[in-house]
Write an enzyme that holds these catalytic residues in place. Structure first.
Site, PDB file in Angstrom:
ATOM      1  N   LYS A  74       0.816  -1.188   0.094  1.00  0.00           N
ATOM      2  CA  LYS A  74       0.142  -0.079   0.017  1.00  0.00           C
ATOM      3  C   LYS A  74       0.712   1.240   0.038  1.00  0.00           C
ATOM      4  CE  LYS A  74      -3.919   0.163   2.683  1.00  0.00           C
ATOM      5  NZ  LYS A  74      -5.066   0.746   2.304  1.00  0.00           N
ATOM      6  N   ARG A  89      -3.219   2.890   8.640  1.00  0.00           N
ATOM      7  CA  ARG A  89      -3.702   1.824   7.926  1.00  0.00           C
ATOM      8  C   ARG A  89      -2.485   0.888   7.924  1.00  0.00           C
ATOM      9  NH1 ARG A  89      -8.454   2.619   4.845  1.00  0.00           N
ATOM     10  NH2 ARG A  89      -8.625   4.842   4.521  1.00  0.00           N
ATOM     11  N   GLY A 133      -7.935  -7.204   5.047  1.00  0.00           N
ATOM     12  CA  GLY A 133      -8.912  -7.151   6.248  1.00  0.00           C
ATOM     13  C   GLY A 133      -8.094  -7.666   7.402  1.00  0.00           C
ATOM     14  N   MET A 141      -5.312  -6.751   9.207  1.00  0.00           N
ATOM     15  CA  MET A 141      -4.796  -6.134  10.269  1.00  0.00           C
ATOM     16  C   MET A 141      -5.684  -4.809  10.497  1.00  0.00           C
ATOM     17  SD  MET A 141      -0.779  -6.584   9.454  1.00  0.00           S
ATOM     18  CE  MET A 141      -0.772  -6.240   7.552  1.00  0.00           C
ATOM     19  N   ARG A 199      -3.308  -1.754  -6.274  1.00  0.00           N
ATOM     20  CA  ARG A 199      -2.584  -2.978  -6.104  1.00  0.00           C
ATOM     21  C   ARG A 199      -2.752  -3.884  -7.304  1.00  0.00           C
ATOM     22  NH1 ARG A 199      -5.496  -5.159  -0.615  1.00  0.00           N
ATOM     23  NH2 ARG A 199      -7.509  -5.227  -1.816  1.00  0.00           N
ATOM     24  N   HIS A 209     -15.745  -9.063   1.327  1.00  0.00           N
ATOM     25  CA  HIS A 209     -14.820  -9.730   1.917  1.00  0.00           C
ATOM     26  C   HIS A 209     -14.776 -11.017   1.298  1.00  0.00           C
ATOM     27  CE1 HIS A 209     -12.801 -12.379   4.932  1.00  0.00           C
ATOM     28  NE2 HIS A 209     -11.854 -11.652   4.914  1.00  0.00           N
ATOM     29  N   SER A 223      15.164 -41.727 -10.179  1.00  0.00           N
ATOM     30  CA  SER A 223      13.980 -41.120  -9.973  1.00  0.00           C
ATOM     31  C   SER A 223      13.705 -40.863  -8.526  1.00  0.00           C
ATOM     32  CB  SER A 223      12.746 -41.751 -10.546  1.00  0.00           C
ATOM     33  OG  SER A 223      11.581 -41.173 -10.193  1.00  0.00           O
ATOM     34  N   CYS A 272       9.665 -38.352  -8.567  1.00  0.00           N
ATOM     35  CA  CYS A 272       8.036 -38.703  -8.881  1.00  0.00           C
ATOM     36  C   CYS A 272       7.370 -38.610  -7.474  1.00  0.00           C
ATOM     37  CB  CYS A 272       8.001 -40.047  -9.328  1.00  0.00           C
ATOM     38  SG  CYS A 272       9.084 -41.497  -8.269  1.00  0.00           S
ATOM     39  N   TYR A 281      13.512 -34.223 -15.456  1.00  0.00           N
ATOM     40  CA  TYR A 281      11.860 -34.098 -15.560  1.00  0.00           C
ATOM     41  C   TYR A 281      11.312 -34.137 -14.184  1.00  0.00           C
ATOM     42  CZ  TYR A 281      11.826 -39.105 -14.773  1.00  0.00           C
ATOM     43  OH  TYR A 281      11.925 -40.330 -14.232  1.00  0.00           O
TER      44      TYR A 281
HETATM   45  C1  PEP Z   1       8.002 -41.560  -3.002  1.00  0.00           C
HETATM   46  O1  PEP Z   1       8.326 -42.153  -1.817  1.00  0.00           O
HETATM   47  O2  PEP Z   1       8.392 -40.659  -3.303  1.00  0.00           O
HETATM   48  C2  PEP Z   1       7.424 -42.371  -3.957  1.00  0.00           C
HETATM   49  C3  PEP Z   1       7.005 -41.823  -5.204  1.00  0.00           C
HETATM   50  O3  PEP Z   1       6.801 -43.608  -3.759  1.00  0.00           O
HETATM   51  P1  PEP Z   1       5.578 -43.963  -2.898  1.00  0.00           P
HETATM   52  O4  PEP Z   1       5.216 -42.624  -2.568  1.00  0.00           O
HETATM   53  O5  PEP Z   1       4.764 -44.828  -3.645  1.00  0.00           O
HETATM   54  O6  PEP Z   1       6.471 -44.514  -1.434  1.00  0.00           O
END
Ligand code: PEP
Ligand code: MG
Length: 886
Positions: free
Chosen positions: A33, A103, A112, A114, A347, A465, A775, A842, A862
């Site tokens: 602000k 303010r 809202g 604070m 803003r 709000h 992975s 993963c 990836y």
């Molecule tokens: C992990 O441990 O990150 C994973 C992908 O395997 P899971 O969640 O199946 O243990």
């Protein structure tokens, strides 16, 4: 003695005609602000002058055991002198008193959350001065009573209701229905009554010395930084690392000086849909808080043209100037005092995911921003809102619409009715889906609003709000549904003579404002052309690939449609639960010797093969990483007596056989037990069956000209020897299967491992020698690095977040400082063993934008995430590349 700020610390920044010391870039120091007030002043917009006390002072205040640093009030005094000179008014004067608003304003907007104090500087003398100056005694005393009330409530902790009671008495005496019906003498009396309330409950009279009022108000704003709702809001919004709030002290302007005055809030474009249309609301003869609090329902901003064309045209010009200047949608607040327009705030406007996408695309077309800027500007997680279900046309056709409110925040939500924020939290926690139904919401409700499936209010406009907060989160909200009569105590509502209780389900459509009976069917929406444009930009700038975690052809197909470039994790265990397969699986587990186990596995082979053919077919030549069996075997067996008896009778074995096997498989710490690759060491025949099924499926696909790209992944490896042993076995089974099938074509199947045990990361140079890819399984890696059970962390996580021991749930967003080191080390060491070792992630973190940013820096090839997060990950990957200098 209060700690003094170091001599170099500049504590206040003035903005006005005399000088403007801050600018729009100083958000960290002046808050959003304050920085923007300075910026608007310097580009020549009509902003009431004032000054900002920095966030550093807030930080010092807390470091000083909640005392204002020495020298601050002196500096404030100097700024007041400047203001007095610039405006020709005097603080506390009996002729032309200078009145101030105080303010809060942090670097990140916390609407809202604070405290604010208005009309500061009024006292028993100055109120006479204000009456004389404006020629409006009623107005002057109205302003004074508002100050005593607000000041009492916010600064001195005198409950608002106590003032309300006093007001009710006066209204009764003067037979006034509304506040506005109370005559001047009533207002004068009210101020006296308020002062008595103040004194009785605070123990001291209302402070008459303006500078004292200001000093306490500044402290109150600083204290509000740590009040419960502000702390909760920061938690919900993941706002961390700020010094505190700034305090903006600014000359008052009044929108409540009569019918030639007013106040409003507006967005330069529609924040729900992104349409390039000036969008907002205003109220005649009102103060700013009245619009935001949703107490009176305002008029759409375009109606201003009829009321005061000149001011409306000026506002339109300012709107254009602001958008061009900031090159983004602005959320503005303005006040008109006796026909003169003042800007009180600008803003960046909070918008829905759909609006963010449309606005970014439109602004690129308008040449206001580049496509790179557009990519960086869309909050990646907000894309979820575009991918989530909306009500299906068929569902809507048969739905019974009860009433309509304002379409405040798009989406489809249904649930049972809950009437307080606490009730929502409790019932949601217990697994119910609930709608928060309120007359209006206020910042105290924040937790309940966040937990609710949707929000329904009976008063308030599009900028109330409820609307603003819901839109910011992408939570579905219908506001101002005036036909709904809410009996919160009785836990019921009435709509057109019909009653609905906390047990009834209603559906709300945040895109149309409809409120409907029961649960209306939903469907997945069609994605817009703008969405595709944004996705094409992510391909242009992203460096990391995005894969998906999918175990079924349907999920695989959906993820492909969202742009997944492969499957990063296919968890095979899920495949064993379907239909009768679980029986064969159980047979395998109950088998007492290898021969019987092999017989049971033989039954599983064809179903596994079929599953893999389905997935390879859906992925049409994209890589598919299949993980061998991971969970402990007892997860496939029933644990209660009744189910064990059922299983025994279906399988024609004794009850005791089942019971004994379950007991034998019992482990104290199954997560650290006989699972992952350890299963394959003990029962290599399971690995053999799975690898054979994968290889045969790939061969079948190849023969059908479907280019299956299988990758086999071994879970829970902690030592290089485990991977060496099992990797070799996998390769042998592949070779044998090819021979058995007399397959001579090209079929390369990579064999890699998950890195999810800290030891694997620490010894990645050795593990890497046996792997074609890594992975990172950051779910287990987080569990084992912190020693927090991933299934039980919620027993203590709320306390850890409250105490700021952890900034966020480490299972949701990667702990880059700790767990992150293992990832970085794993990649670096792995690539010492094999220069071009392919590395991905993963764990759940693969779909979290902040974690994706880290993965980019760690050099991963990836990320892999659930299908619905694929677009988010693509956008986050592009943002990571761009913000790291692509
Ligand atoms: C992990 O441990 O990150 C994973 C992908 O395997 P899971 O969640 O199946 O243990
Ligand atoms: Mg794991």
């Amino acid at each position: 003695m209060a700690k003094k700020a170091s001599s170099s610390t500049k504590m206040t920044y003035y903005f006005g005609k005399t000088k403007t010391e801050g600018n729009g870039k100083k958000k960290e120091l002046l808050g959003g602000k304050g920085a923007n007030l300075a910026e608007m002043t310097s580009i020549g917009l009509p902003v009431p002058p004032g000054f900002t006390i920095t966030t550093e002072v807030c930080d010092l205040y807390y470091k000083n055991k909640k005392k204002l640093p020495a020298g601050l009030i002196e500096g404030v005094g100097k700024n007041i002198k400047l203001l007095e000179k610039e405006l020709g008014k005097k603080f506390g004067d009996t002729k032309a008193p200078l009145l101030l608003s105080v303010r809060s304003g942090a670097a990140v907007s916390m609407p809202g959350m604070m405290n604010t104090i208005l009309n500061l500087g009024l006292n028993d003398q100055a109120v006479v001065g204000l009456a004389n100056e404006t020629g409006n005694e009623r107005f002057a005393y109205d302003a004074y009573r508002r100050l005593i009330n607000m000041y009492g409530d916010v600064v001195c902790g005198v409950a608002h209701e106590l003032f309300e009671h006093a007001f009710d008495k006066i209204k009764k005496k003067y037979r006034a229905k509304e506040d506005n019906d109370v005559p001047t003498e009533g207002m004068v009396e009210l101020c006296e009554a308020y002062k008595r309330v103040f004194k009785r409950h605070y123990g001291k009279p209302f402070p008459q010395e303006p500078i004292k009022q200001l000093e306490l108000a500044i402290e109150a704003v600083f204290s509000s930084w740590m009040q419960n709702r502000a702390v909760k809001y920061r938690q919900v919004e993941n706002i961390v690392g700020l010094l505190g709030t700034a305090v903006n002290v600014q000359a008052m302007v009044f929108g409540n000086m009569g019918d030639d005055s007013g106040t409003g809030v507006a967005f330069t474009r529609d924040p729900s849909t992104g349409k390039n249309k000036f969008y907002g609301e205003f109220l005649i003869n009102a103060q700013g808080e009245d619009v935001v609090a949703g107490i009176r329902t305002p008029q759409p901003v375009e109606k201003m043209a009829k009321w005061n064309k000149k001011v409306y045209d000026q506002l339109l010009k300012i709107k254009d100037k602001l958008e061009k200047h900031y090159r983004d949608v602005q959320d503005i607040e303005f006040t008109i005092e006796k026909g003169k327009l003042f800007m009180l705030q600008t803003r960046s406007g909070k918008r829905t995911g759909a609006a963010a996408v449309k606005i970014a695309c439109d602004m690129v077309k308008e040449k206001l921003i580049t496509d790179k800027e557009a990519v960086l500007r869309i909050p990646a997680s907000d894309l979820t809102q575009l991918l989530l279900p909306s009500f299906s046309p068929a569902g809507k056709k048969s739905a019974k619409v009860l009433t309509r409110g304002l379409p405040a925040s798009p989406g489809a939500a249904f649930g049972k009715l809950a009437f307080t924020a606490a009730e929502v939290v409790e019932r949601t926690h217990a697994g119910e889906k609930v709608l928060l139904v309120r007359k209006e919401t206020n910042p105290e409700d924040i937790e309940g609003m966040h937990s609710a499936a949707g929000i329904l209010t009976s008063t308030g406009g599009m900028t109330s709000h409820a609307a603003v907060v819901a839109r910011g989160w992408g939570r579905c909200c219908v506001a101002g549904a005036g036909e709904i009569h809410i009996d919160a105590k009785g836990r019921k509502i009435k709509i057109g003579g019909k009653t609905f209780t906390h047990k009834d389900v209603l559906s709300i459509d945040g895109s149309t404002g409809e409120v409907m009976v029961g649960e209306v069917a939903t469907h997945i929406p069609k994605l817009s052309d703008d969405f595709s444009t944004v996705m094409s930009w992510t391909d242009k700038y992203g460096k990391m690939g995005v894969r998906t975690n999918a175990d079924t052809p349907e999920d695989a197909k959906r993820a492909r449609e969202f742009g997944a470039q492969g499957i990063g994790l296919c968890r095979t265990e899920h495949m064993f639960f379907e239909g009768d397969r679980i029986m064969a699986m159980r047979e395998m587990i109950l088998a007492e010797n290898k021969t019987d186990r092999k017989l049971a596995l033989k039954k599983l082979l064809p179903v596994q093969r079929k599953d893999f053919i389905g997935i390879f077919t859906a992925m049409k030549g994209l890589p598919v990483t299949i993980r061998l069996l991971d969970p402990p075997l007892h997860e496939f067996l029933p644990h209660d007596d009744k189910s064990q008896a059922e299983m025994a009778s279906r399988m024609g074995v004794k009850r005791a056989t089942v019971k004994n096997r379950v007991a034998a498989l019992h482990e104290m710490n199954p997560m650290l037990g006989h699972r992952g690759c350890r299963l394959a060491v003990t029962y290599p025949e399971i690995l053999d069956m799975q690898v054979q099924a994968i290889t045969e499926a790939a061969i079948t696909c190849k023969q059908k000209k479907i280019d299956a790209q299988a990758e086999i992944m071994i879970p829970l490896v902690g030592t290089a020897r485990e991977l060496e042993l099992l990797g070799n076995r996998v390769r042998e089974v592949i070779a044998r299967t090819k021979l058995d099938k007399k397959f001579k074509g090209k079929l390369e199947i990579l064999v890699g491992t998950m890195i999810e045990i800290p030891r694997a990361a620490l010894t990645a140079d050795q593990v890497g020698q046996h792997a074609d890819f890594f992975s990172f399984g950051t779910n287990d890696l987080t569990q084992m690095t912190f020693g927090y059970s991933r299934d039980d962390i919620n027993t203590f996580l709320p306390d850890y977040l409250n105490e700021e021991i952890l900034p966020r749930d480490p299972f949701e967003s990667l702990d880059t400082t700790g767990v992150g080191q293992l990832v970085t080390m794993g990649v670096e060491k792995g690539r010492l063993a094999k220069k071009d070792l392919k590395c991905g992630i993963c764990g759940e973190h693969g779909g979290d934008p902040d974690s994706i940013q880290f993965c980019h820096q760690a050099g991963l090839d990836y990320v892999s995430c659930s299908p619905y997060r694929v677009p988010i990950a693509r956008l986050a990957a592009a943002q990571a590349a761009l913000s790291n200098g692509a």
